[in-house]
Scaffold this active site. Structure first.
Site, PDB file in Angstrom:
ATOM      1  N   LYS A 111       0.743  -1.208   0.057  1.00 41.11           N
ATOM      2  CA  LYS A 111       0.081  -0.011  -0.057  1.00 41.11           C
ATOM      3  C   LYS A 111       0.869   1.213  -0.077  1.00 41.11           C
ATOM      4  O   LYS A 111       0.321   2.177  -0.375  1.00 41.11           O
ATOM      5  CB  LYS A 111      -0.831  -0.022   1.168  1.00 41.11           C
ATOM      6  CG  LYS A 111      -2.200  -1.067   1.023  1.00 41.11           C
ATOM      7  CD  LYS A 111      -3.246  -0.746   1.989  1.00 41.11           C
ATOM      8  CE  LYS A 111      -4.199  -1.838   1.779  1.00 41.11           C
ATOM      9  NZ  LYS A 111      -5.092  -1.866   2.965  1.00 41.11           N
ATOM     10  N   LYS A 192      -6.097  -9.994  -5.592  1.00 42.97           N
ATOM     11  CA  LYS A 192      -7.051 -10.380  -5.048  1.00 42.97           C
ATOM     12  C   LYS A 192      -8.075  -9.178  -5.274  1.00 42.97           C
ATOM     13  O   LYS A 192      -7.706  -8.114  -5.698  1.00 42.97           O
ATOM     14  CB  LYS A 192      -6.844 -10.326  -3.495  1.00 42.97           C
ATOM     15  CG  LYS A 192      -7.030  -9.223  -2.595  1.00 42.97           C
ATOM     16  CD  LYS A 192      -6.858  -9.332  -1.202  1.00 42.97           C
ATOM     17  CE  LYS A 192      -6.580  -7.819  -0.812  1.00 42.97           C
ATOM     18  NZ  LYS A 192      -6.241  -7.501   0.498  1.00 42.97           N
ATOM     19  N   LYS A 195     -12.176  -4.206  -2.318  1.00 36.79           N
ATOM     20  CA  LYS A 195     -12.862  -3.136  -2.201  1.00 36.79           C
ATOM     21  C   LYS A 195     -12.170  -1.748  -2.457  1.00 36.79           C
ATOM     22  O   LYS A 195     -12.863  -0.851  -2.712  1.00 36.79           O
ATOM     23  CB  LYS A 195     -13.817  -3.094  -0.945  1.00 36.79           C
ATOM     24  CG  LYS A 195     -13.173  -3.110   0.328  1.00 36.79           C
ATOM     25  CD  LYS A 195     -14.124  -2.764   1.549  1.00 36.79           C
ATOM     26  CE  LYS A 195     -13.750  -3.669   2.623  1.00 36.79           C
ATOM     27  NZ  LYS A 195     -12.533  -3.251   3.477  1.00 36.79           N
TER      28      LYS A 195
HETATM   29  P1  TYM Z   1     -10.681  -5.747   5.086  1.00 41.36           P
HETATM   30  O1  TYM Z   1     -11.672  -4.594   5.486  1.00 41.36           O
HETATM   31  O2  TYM Z   1      -9.782  -5.507   3.859  1.00 41.36           O
HETATM   32  O3  TYM Z   1     -11.848  -7.250   4.813  1.00 41.36           O
HETATM   33  C1  TYM Z   1     -12.518  -7.606   5.690  1.00 41.36           C
HETATM   34  C2  TYM Z   1     -12.254  -9.219   5.299  1.00 41.36           C
HETATM   35  O4  TYM Z   1     -12.825  -9.777   4.328  1.00 41.36           O
HETATM   36  C3  TYM Z   1     -11.458 -10.553   3.923  1.00 41.36           C
HETATM   37  N1  TYM Z   1     -11.199 -10.366   2.439  1.00 41.36           N
HETATM   38  C4  TYM Z   1     -11.368 -11.482   1.541  1.00 41.36           C
HETATM   39  N2  TYM Z   1     -11.319 -12.829   1.802  1.00 41.36           N
HETATM   40  C5  TYM Z   1     -11.044 -13.366   0.618  1.00 41.36           C
HETATM   41  N3  TYM Z   1     -10.701 -12.856  -0.378  1.00 41.36           N
HETATM   42  C6  TYM Z   1     -10.751 -11.685  -0.926  1.00 41.36           C
HETATM   43  N4  TYM Z   1     -10.455 -11.135  -1.941  1.00 41.36           N
HETATM   44  C7  TYM Z   1     -11.097 -10.542   0.407  1.00 41.36           C
HETATM   45  N5  TYM Z   1     -10.777  -9.299   0.613  1.00 41.36           N
HETATM   46  C8  TYM Z   1     -11.089  -9.175   1.789  1.00 41.36           C
HETATM   47  C9  TYM Z   1     -10.436 -10.037   4.710  1.00 41.36           C
HETATM   48  O5  TYM Z   1      -9.467 -11.112   4.884  1.00 41.36           O
HETATM   49  C10 TYM Z   1     -11.041  -9.693   6.016  1.00 41.36           C
HETATM   50  O6  TYM Z   1     -11.181 -10.902   6.795  1.00 41.36           O
HETATM   51  N6  TYM Z   1      -7.473  -5.557   8.637  1.00 41.36           N
HETATM   52  C11 TYM Z   1      -8.775  -5.897   8.357  1.00 41.36           C
HETATM   53  C12 TYM Z   1      -9.651  -5.566   9.103  1.00 41.36           C
HETATM   54  C13 TYM Z   1      -9.522  -5.792  10.659  1.00 41.36           C
HETATM   55  C14 TYM Z   1      -9.644  -6.900  11.440  1.00 41.36           C
HETATM   56  C15 TYM Z   1      -9.496  -6.490  12.761  1.00 41.36           C
HETATM   57  C16 TYM Z   1      -9.963  -8.223  10.929  1.00 41.36           C
HETATM   58  C17 TYM Z   1      -9.271  -4.505  11.478  1.00 41.36           C
HETATM   59  N7  TYM Z   1      -9.190  -5.079  12.665  1.00 41.36           N
HETATM   60  C18 TYM Z   1      -9.599  -7.446  13.693  1.00 41.36           C
HETATM   61  C19 TYM Z   1      -9.912  -9.288  12.096  1.00 41.36           C
HETATM   62  C20 TYM Z   1      -9.634  -8.728  13.395  1.00 41.36           C
HETATM   63  C21 TYM Z   1      -8.908  -5.571   6.826  1.00 41.36           C
HETATM   64  O7  TYM Z   1      -8.565  -4.357   6.597  1.00 41.36           O
HETATM   65  O8  TYM Z   1      -9.990  -6.234   6.189  1.00 41.36           O
END
Ligand code: TYM
Length: 327
Positions: A111, A192, A195
């Site tokens: 990023k 991947k 969003k």
């Molecule tokens: P985020 O908001 O990017 O994504 C939310 C969840 O969706 C999963 N995900 C995917 N899984 C499979 N294929 C994909 N293409 C894909 N894109 C996204 C992510 O793995 C995630 O589980 N840092 C985290 C958010 C977060 C978090 C936490 C998660 C903040 N604090 C505490 C767990 C525990 C994030 O940016 O997810």
């Protein structure tokens, strides 16, 4: 009951990747566990985001969490910034983490690459995520594969803190699904689905219409050898479609591949299975939009429950490091 926590950033419209990699499993986890799920709005500030958009996205994200099937009687659904201990614990953990280990985070490298200025928050973001998890003494954290390294860091910080100051945190485990743990972009199957990346044909939105889903799957990039088999390296586009079908039908990609000889037939079934899966989500979403006061009350109740847990953990951690308690 096992304590579960996970979060999702309100940084854009939710995708099929979010749903299959995480949200679908959040719903299952709420059955037999004590589950906490949050919209991590503070995380969205690590990138440029218009304040109006952030506010709207955060509410939108909460509506989506209810639309996918989270039930506030069985899960605590809340917004991260409503519970002040997330940022307070982050500081204690920033003083536990090292610059070296944060520099090794691949998401940070990706990023920040090519940007002249990088927000300090983007660098320390995984520590905020560790605080999210450790505050709730979560044992299981349902996430997609891209969060594996961040989870590892949360574990490392918990262990280090406990060794230094005495047993304070539960060491969490990642719960990563077998199928669709990494849903790939339909047009660029080497990266991947995300969003925060603008790839209209490559990304399926959680709320896409059946026509959009069918069109995007039909146009998904495959290969020219014409053989239907699961090979993520040699046939990444096709493997992604098989992963989607497997996740949507609770099978394995190898199993679901067996029935097909033509890509067109496979694509038709993938589109149908996804439409079947997402139709109830769209319907519930439409109902919830007519009842925003209900959504507000869920978030208020969620914040209060979450705060009740978080403040106890924070107080223990603050005491452990030697902060003078307020009299
Ligand atoms: P985020 O908001 O990017 O994504 C939310 C969840 O969706 C999963 N995900 C995917 N899984 C499979 N294929 C994909 N293409 C894909 N894109 C996204 C992510 O793995 C995630 O589980 N840092 C985290 C958010 C977060 C978090 C936490 C998660 C903040 N604090 C505490 C767990 C525990 C994030 O940016 O997810």
């Amino acid at each position: 009951m096992t304590r579960v926590l996970s979060g999702i950033a309100p940084s854009g419209d939710f995708t099929l990747g979010n749903y299959l990699g995480a949200l679908k499993h959040w719903v299952t986890f709420q059955d037999d566990n004590d589950a906490f799920y949050c919209v991590v709005d503070l995380h969205a500030l690590t990138n440029e985001i218009d304040p109006q958009v952030l506010r709207r996205n955060s509410l939108d994200a909460a509506i989506n969490l209810l639309a996918v099937g989270l039930d506030p009687r069985r899960s605590t659904v809340f917004v991260q910034s409503h519970v002040p201990e997330h940022t307070r614990l982050t500081w204690l953990l920033e003083c536990t983490a090292t610059v070296g280990e944060l520099s090794r985070m691949t998401q940070f490298k990706e990023k920040s690459e090519g940007h002249e200025t990088v927000r300090a928050g983007l660098f320390t973001y995984p520590v905020l995520m560790a605080a999210d998890i450790l505050l709730y003494a979560a044992e299981a954290v349902p996430v997609g594969d891209d969060q594996r390294q961040h989870l590892e860091l949360a574990r490392t910080l918990a262990v280090r803190f406990n060794n230094r100051y005495g047993e304070t945190f539960t060491v969490p485990d990642a719960a990563i699904p077998g199928a669709a743990a990494r849903v790939m972009d339909l047009q660029h199957p080497e990266r991947k689905m995300s969003k925060s990346v603008d790839s209209p044909l490559g990304t399926i939105g959680l709320l896409d219409s059946p026509e959009e889903i069918t069109r995007k799957i039909r146009k998904a990039v495959t290969d020219t050898d014409g053989e239907v088999r699961y090979d993520r390296v040699a046939k990444p586009g096709l493997a992604n479609l098989l992963d989607l079908l497997a996740a949507a039908t609770d099978g394995t990609p190898q199993e679901v591949a067996k029935g097909y000889t033509r890509y067109g037939d496979l694509k038709k079934d993938v589109a149908e299975a996804l439409n079947e899966l997402l139709r109830p989500v769209r319907e519930r979403r439409a109902e919830l939009e007519r009842d925003l006061s209900y959504v507000g009350s869920v978030l208020a109740e969620g914040a209060s429950r979450a705060h009740g847990v978080a403040k106890l953990t924070y107080a223990r951690a603050a005491d452990a490091v030697g902060l003078l308690p307020p009299s």
